[in-house]
Design a protein around this motif. Sequence first.
Motif, mmCIF file in Angstrom:
data_model
loop_
_atom_site.group_PDB
_atom_site.id
_atom_site.type_symbol
_atom_site.label_atom_id
_atom_site.label_comp_id
_atom_site.label_asym_id
_atom_site.label_seq_id
_atom_site.Cartn_x
_atom_site.Cartn_y
_atom_site.Cartn_z
ATOM 1 N N LEU A 1 64.529 58.424 70.468
ATOM 2 C CA LEU A 1 64.796 58.813 71.844
ATOM 3 C C LEU A 1 63.810 58.122 72.789
ATOM 4 N N ILE A 2 62.526 58.132 72.417
ATOM 5 C CA ILE A 2 61.509 57.493 73.256
ATOM 6 C C ILE A 2 61.794 56.009 73.406
ATOM 7 N N SER A 3 61.985 55.310 72.271
ATOM 8 C CA SER A 3 62.136 53.856 72.369
ATOM 9 C C SER A 3 63.473 53.488 72.997
ATOM 10 N N GLY A 4 64.531 54.245 72.699
ATOM 11 C CA GLY A 4 65.831 53.954 73.287
ATOM 12 C C GLY A 4 65.810 54.112 74.795
ATOM 13 N N VAL A 5 65.261 55.216 75.273
ATOM 14 C CA VAL A 5 65.198 55.468 76.719
ATOM 15 C C VAL A 5 64.351 54.402 77.408
ATOM 16 N N GLN A 6 63.191 54.074 76.808
ATOM 17 C CA GLN A 6 62.312 53.084 77.430
ATOM 18 C C GLN A 6 62.941 51.702 77.456
ATOM 19 N N ALA A 7 63.693 51.364 76.389
ATOM 20 C CA ALA A 7 64.327 50.035 76.350
ATOM 21 C C ALA A 7 65.382 49.923 77.443
ATOM 22 N N VAL A 8 66.219 50.954 77.600
ATOM 23 C CA VAL A 8 67.254 50.906 78.642
ATOM 24 C C VAL A 8 66.597 50.888 80.023
ATOM 25 N N ALA A 9 65.544 51.689 80.193
ATOM 26 C CA ALA A 9 64.851 51.722 81.482
ATOM 27 C C ALA A 9 64.259 50.355 81.805
ATOM 28 N N ALA A 10 63.715 49.670 80.780
ATOM 29 C CA ALA A 10 63.112 48.351 80.996
ATOM 30 C C ALA A 10 64.176 47.353 81.434
ATOM 31 N N ILE A 11 65.373 47.470 80.868
ATOM 32 C CA ILE A 11 66.449 46.548 81.260
ATOM 33 C C ILE A 11 66.882 46.809 82.703
ATOM 34 N N LEU A 12 66.968 48.076 83.075
ATOM 35 C CA LEU A 12 67.398 48.405 84.437
ATOM 36 C C LEU A 12 66.339 47.996 85.460
ATOM 37 N N ALA A 13 65.065 48.063 85.040
ATOM 38 C CA ALA A 13 63.986 47.714 85.970
ATOM 39 C C ALA A 13 63.837 46.210 86.135
#
Lengths: 232, 221
Positions: B176-188
């Motif tokens: 959950l942590i890595s998945g959320v952070q990866a998607v957030a990094a792409i959006l940012a």
Amino acid sequence: MNILKKIQPLVGLATLIALAIGLWYVYQAPADFQQGGAVRILYIHVPSAKIALLSYLFLTAASILYLWKRYEGADILAEAAASVGAAFTVITLASGSIWGKPMWGTWWAWDARLTSMLVLLILYKGLMVLRHSLDDPVKGARATAILAIIGAVDLPIIHYSVVWWRTLHQPPSLATGENTAVHITGPLLPPLLILSVAFILLGLYMVTVKARQIEARRHLDALEAARMHHDE
Amino acid sequence: MFKAIYRIAWKDVAGDLRRRATLSSMLFFAISVLVVFQAAFEPDRKEALRLLPGLLWATTLFTTLVGLGRVFQAEEEDGAFEGLLLASVPRGVIFFGKWLGNLLLTLLVEFLILPLTMVLFNVDAWAHIPAILAILALGTLGLTGLGTLLAAMTRGARSRETLLALLLLPLTAPLLISGVQAVAAILATDGQVAPWLKLLVIFDVVYLAMTPWAFGWLVEE
């Protein structure tokens, strides 16, 4: 498991002596110049955290032994270690929170150690529930042992993912790195060491008591099953 | 061996596509979760963009639980599970077959949820859809692997759906942590995606290597 019956009073006595000496030292230890008397909760918090983790290590070893050699004794010890570990995890979380409020100004922070401890507690609970929700005790024991091993592999991953999350995502809210770690030295050290030993003995004593209780319970269940069978 | 994996998986997927039982309940469950999030947070456009990674992963995780509750449903009756175990292939192959079937259904639902979430929450991130889907798929490999094992573990347990959630959710914390952070990094757009992808790959490799063995021990008589 006759050996448990033999060592139980010895471990109990050793626990009492170690606890008495340790608590005497805590009483004698000076208050911290910044934290005052509240620093004394450290002597409960740190040893509890050690036992919470050591219990899981013990539980994993017992689970591997059970899957490998099918000793029922190993399974009984694993079941006992799960409830003892869960109890110490609760103590760790509660004492940490009580200590955190005056020191950091907050009951809770999502740092790596707190998060891992909370997950550890849920994992202990999962192990306890899984065992008793399967009708066949052998199946329950085996499923629990496998889950324990999976948890043992997952816990370090959880810990490092939270460390990573906190360091890459935002600066750590608490000082958890090695450079900033608080060094406990001088007069604070002996009570901590003695109480750590005392808590290890206490954990062992609780495991022996719990294991004997579980053994008796299983024996009763077997007798009950035999009686039912006989009545038919 | 691959044929056996494919056969077991296809039996589950084809059966479900005909009855649409698991697929439609997963999809409608996901929609209800999205409605709950909308009602609970009422995000405006900017907030919705920030919440999107978490929304996607939380919805995926909850929806997976619905699918996992049914992984072994086809084998519930008439000793069909024991029949499956009698197949002359290694236990790991049987496990991978069941895993692949669940994986395909879960991926299908994720592919439908993603555009739906963007529409319902008014998020304009259409350009990132392929990357986000790739991340979701990457995380789902390990998630369904662990989930299929836990489903096998809780087969025949009392109140198994609750038990499944209790066991799965804490173990998937790294995912959950890595998945959320990866998607957030792409959006940012200026975020670091690589470390989170690495963590997702570690999670996948660990679980897909461990679970077939664990399944073998679990069903051993």
